[in-house]
Write a protein that holds these residues in place. Structure first.
Motif, PDB file in Angstrom:
ATOM      1  N   LYS A   1       0.826  -1.210   0.000  1.00  0.00           N
ATOM      2  CA  LYS A   1       0.000   0.000   0.000  1.00  0.00           C
ATOM      3  C   LYS A   1       0.855   1.253   0.000  1.00  0.00           C
ATOM      4  CE  LYS A   1      -3.905   2.193   2.329  1.00  0.00           C
ATOM      5  NZ  LYS A   1      -4.860   2.136   3.461  1.00  0.00           N
TER       6      LYS A   1
ATOM      7  N   ARG B   1      -5.599  -9.858   2.890  1.00  0.00           N
ATOM      8  CA  ARG B   1      -5.257  -9.479   4.266  1.00  0.00           C
ATOM      9  C   ARG B   1      -3.958 -10.163   4.718  1.00  0.00           C
ATOM     10  NH1 ARG B   1      -9.130  -7.615   7.843  1.00  0.00           N
ATOM     11  NH2 ARG B   1     -10.766  -8.841   6.823  1.00  0.00           N
ATOM     12  N   SER B   2      -3.817 -11.437   4.390  1.00  0.00           N
ATOM     13  CA  SER B   2      -2.640 -12.190   4.842  1.00  0.00           C
ATOM     14  C   SER B   2      -1.358 -11.680   4.210  1.00  0.00           C
ATOM     15  CB  SER B   2      -2.827 -13.678   4.533  1.00  0.00           C
ATOM     16  OG  SER B   2      -2.849 -13.888   3.129  1.00  0.00           O
TER      17      SER B   2
ATOM     18  N   ASP C   1      -0.803  -8.561   3.500  1.00  0.00           N
ATOM     19  CA  ASP C   1      -0.593  -7.187   3.953  1.00  0.00           C
ATOM     20  C   ASP C   1      -0.272  -6.281   2.755  1.00  0.00           C
ATOM     21  OD1 ASP C   1      -0.548  -5.170   5.831  1.00  0.00           O
ATOM     22  OD2 ASP C   1       1.593  -5.392   6.248  1.00  0.00           O
ATOM     23  N   LYS C   2      -1.013  -6.520   1.680  1.00  0.00           N
ATOM     24  CA  LYS C   2      -0.845  -5.714   0.468  1.00  0.00           C
ATOM     25  C   LYS C   2      -2.220  -5.298  -0.043  1.00  0.00           C
ATOM     26  CE  LYS C   2       3.499  -7.785  -1.077  1.00  0.00           C
ATOM     27  NZ  LYS C   2       4.211  -8.444  -2.195  1.00  0.00           N
TER      28      LYS C   2
ATOM     29  N   GLU D   1      -8.590  -3.470  -0.692  1.00  0.00           N
ATOM     30  CA  GLU D   1      -7.989  -3.832   0.590  1.00  0.00           C
ATOM     31  C   GLU D   1      -9.091  -4.193   1.580  1.00  0.00           C
ATOM     32  OE1 GLU D   1      -6.369  -0.443   2.859  1.00  0.00           O
ATOM     33  OE2 GLU D   1      -6.994   0.794   1.148  1.00  0.00           O
TER      34      GLU D   1
END
Length: 314
Positions: free
Chosen positions: A101, A134-135, A137-138, A156
């Motif tokens: 992100k 989510r896993s 983290d992107k 997201e």
């Protein structure tokens, strides 16, 4: 009334697909809006589509799109021609890649949407895609077609759902150099920076949008309520000049002002005052006209009941 979906289709990650609907995550409907009216009659102003040369009104079926090539020349584009180049991805959001992100420059962000499962089927596939994002983290980068235009969308997880933010294309973002090149290089002293840092520390806090207040919107509501009630409207005091004569003196005075204005420590467990759900609820219902309404100024302090009707111009 539940909001209408802006788009319905499918979310696809490789061979995993689920039906989804796209809803706007923000709204301006609670803001006070105005109509243009005729001062003499009080009637709404109506706009007509007219030929720029003849002045004659033109019907919708006679209006086509045209691309301007010079002063008086246009290339006509028909609806059929636009349909012929319509994109195949109209009803599918294909996830192309995953990126951090922090890699997305804020200038590329346009507006947020909520992407939710459409109907009772596909919740398992939706959950798989959501939890995969989510896993990692992107954010997932995909494409979506809205109003015949293809947009890049960044997905997201937000709680149980997905938020999609439309992104601009590179040609839509102006480069900073053409604006910042003429900014002078100023050498600042340590004392100036220390004073400025102290001011920042006094103003520092946690981000809490519930504490934000739209002062202009509140002033508009107060103005409308006063005019409805027949109360006088005071003239605003003249604005003082904000010119800085001496930067060091201004920093010192600012720091002293911040110390004096520092709020008392919050009591433990005390919650901030909850804001009203909508700004429009603060508008008064029409309780009377002219002098009759002016006899009861105490009504100006009461919030209007939800669903109170407003008077339409014309």
């Amino acid at each position: 009334m539940a909001p209408r979906a802006n788009w319905k289709g499918f979310l696809r990650l490789s061979l995993v697909t689920c039906p989804v609907a796209l809803y706007p995550a923000t709204s301006d409907t609670e803001k006070v809006s105005f109509n243009q009216i005729n001062r003499k009659t009080g009637h709404r102003i109506k706009y007509l589509k007219v030929d720029a040369e003849t002045g004659d009104e033109v019907t919708s079926e006679d209006i086509v799109k045209g691309y301007k090539v010079d002063t008086d020349s246009y290339i006509e584009i028909t609806r059929d021609e636009l349909d012929d180049i319509a994109l195949d991805s109209t009803h599918t959001i294909d996830i192309d890649e995953f990126v951090p992100k922090t890699d997305i420059d804020n200038r590329y962000l346009i507006r947020p949407y909520y992407l939710v499962p459409d109907g009772k089927v596909g919740h398992d596939a939706y959950a798989v895609i959501r939890e995969t994002i989510r896993s990692l983290d992107k954010v997932a980068i995909g494409r979506v077609v809205l109003t015949n235009r293809e947009h890049i969308i960044a997905l997201e997880p937000v709680g149980k759902g997905l938020m999609g933010t439309l992104l601009r294309y590179p040609y839509e973002v102006r480069r900073e150099n053409e604006y910042f090149d003429d900014i002078q290089d100023i050498k600042l002293t340590k004392d100036m920076l220390d004073l400025a840092r102290h001011i920042v520390e006094k103003k520092s806090g946690a981000f809490d949008p519930e504490l934000f207040e739209d002062h202009y919107e509140a002033a508009l509501i107060e103005l409308i309520n006063k005019k409805r009630s027949g109360l006088p409207v005071e003239k605003a005091a003249p604005k003082t000049s904000g010119n800085v004569i001496n930067l060091m003196d201004a920093l010192k005075k600012s720091l002293a002002t911040e110390k004096e204005a520092a709020p008392p420590a919050k009591a433990k467990g005390k919650k901030p005052r909850k804001r009203a759900e909508g700004q429009r609820e603060m508008l008064l219902p029409i309780a009377g006209k002219g002098k009759e309404a002016a006899k009861k100024p105490e009504k100006a302090d009461r919030p209007a009941r939800a669903g109170a009707r407003t008077k339409k111009a014309g």
